[in-house]
Design a protein around this motif. Structure first.
Motif: not given
Length: 373
Positions: A100-107
């Motif tokens: 979740f965190k990496l998706w929100r940061i990097t898309n």
């Protein structure tokens, strides 16, 4: 630079960033038990801490390392080859929070596909007790373990929020409250480590189905689960009440220096010892609860005292890599070794140094202190 800042800096520069994803220095279970590298909750605890530090500092090295680590295990289509979703192991969900965190940061699509797989391949099908709570693992049928609160339920809340599903969010809230209803001891306010709905396991009381003792780290996982859930759902009074109750109960068993024992309410046992990973999970949750306005300054001071004592008494920072001591390697119930949940069992488990289950909560608690200041 304070001693804590120096310790965290050394850990990042000399232990975390130099660790290869397939053989991280901090995973003592893999090292001591000769386990093959695979997706696991221990490594993901460390990546959680690293990403918290990234959010605090904007240090791109921390983000780059987290991406390299996670990409070693998660394919472009979101699949995790070293993972069998049909194990229905709640521990494996812990790392989905990092996706979740990496998706929100990097898309990056790989991370979205990854956490969606955890939903469609595991949690939709996760076996449940009659009350509706998840089994901890397929190999532990009809059992609730307190550890699962942290591993899976904040993910459930975040997934429900993303998809605007009130039902999924309410499911997580109900499961957290069910843990209180089933596992909480009314006299101490502490939570039993496990519950067997059939009351047949070697560790389960034949009437209540509860395990015997209150294991510190399991109570720490519950504290952290509630603190993270309250941050996601800041208006939920039920979760805030549950967090405040548990922190208050644990704080009553803190020793004068703020440390908690491996078995918090059994100070009369000669070989009971101050355990750092569970103490640090308490400190993390107490500091976060203070920051969120759930608890007052007394709880902030309690969390700060525990963190400061670990820093001063239980970490040797004389070398390039600090050494955090008094970490219980593992704690479980039943299984191949028929772990009976007795005091003797918990006090017999191996004590190690510099395992992620201690270092990660130390860094997590540090980030909360910085946010408070």
């Amino acid at each position: 630079m304070t001693k804590a800042e120096n310790i965290v800096s050394k850990y990042i520069d000399n232990l975390i960033l130099p660790s290869e994803p397939l053989s991280p220095i901090w995973n003592k279970e893999n090292e001591l038990l000769d386990k093959a590298p695979k997706w696991n909750y221990i490594d993901n605890c460390m990546i959680t801490a690293v990403l918290m530090m990234y959010e605090l500092t904007d240090d791109e090295d921390l983000l780059d390392y987290s991406i390299r680590f996670i990409n070693t295990y998660v394919a472009e289509d979101g699949n995790i080859p070293t993972l069998n979703y049909a194990d229905y192991n709640l521990d494996n969900i812990n790392g989905a929070k990092n996706l979740f965190k990496l998706w929100r940061i990097t898309n990056e699509e790989r991370y979205r596909l990854g956490f969606e797989r955890f939903w469609t391949e595991q949690l939709v099908r996760q076996p449940r007790l009659d009350c509706g709570s998840f089994w901890h693992k397929s190999i532990y049928p009809d059992q609730i373990w307190l550890d699962g609160s942290y591993m899976a339920l904040p993910f459930l809340i975040e997934y429900g929020m993303l998809h605007k599903s009130r039902g999924i969010i309410d499911d997580a809230i109900r499961q957290l409250w069910d843990m209180r209803r089933i596992l909480r001891d009314p006299d101490t306010g502490l939570f039993h480590h496990g519950y067997d709905d059939t009351s047949t396991m070697c560790w389960a009381d034949r009437i209540t189905g509860l395990s015997q003792e209150f294991w510190l780290r399991s109570n720490g996982w519950m504290c952290a689960a509630l603190a993270d859930s309250c941050e996601l759902l800041p208006k939920n009074e039920l979760l805030k009440r549950e967090l405040s109750e548990l922190l208050t109960a644990l704080s009553k068993y803190c020793m004068e220096d703020g440390m908690l024992l491996q078995l918090p309410n059994r100070s009369e046992l000669e070989n009971n010892y101050p355990e750092t990973s569970g103490s640090l999970l308490f400190a993390y949750a107490a500091l976060k609860a203070a920051r969120l306005g759930i608890c007052g300054d007394d709880m902030r001071k309690a969390g700060q005292r525990t963190f400061d004592t670990v820093t001063e008494k239980f970490i040797d920072d004389s070398g390039d890599v600090p050494v955090l001591k008094n970490i219980c390697l593992v704690g479980g119930l039943g299984g191949e070794n028929n772990r009976d949940g007795s005091a003797e069992y918990y006090l017999s488990e191996k004590i190690v140094e510099n395992d992620a289950k201690g270092i990660a909560p130390y860094i997590m608690a540090y980030t909360e202190m910085k946010k408070l200041s």
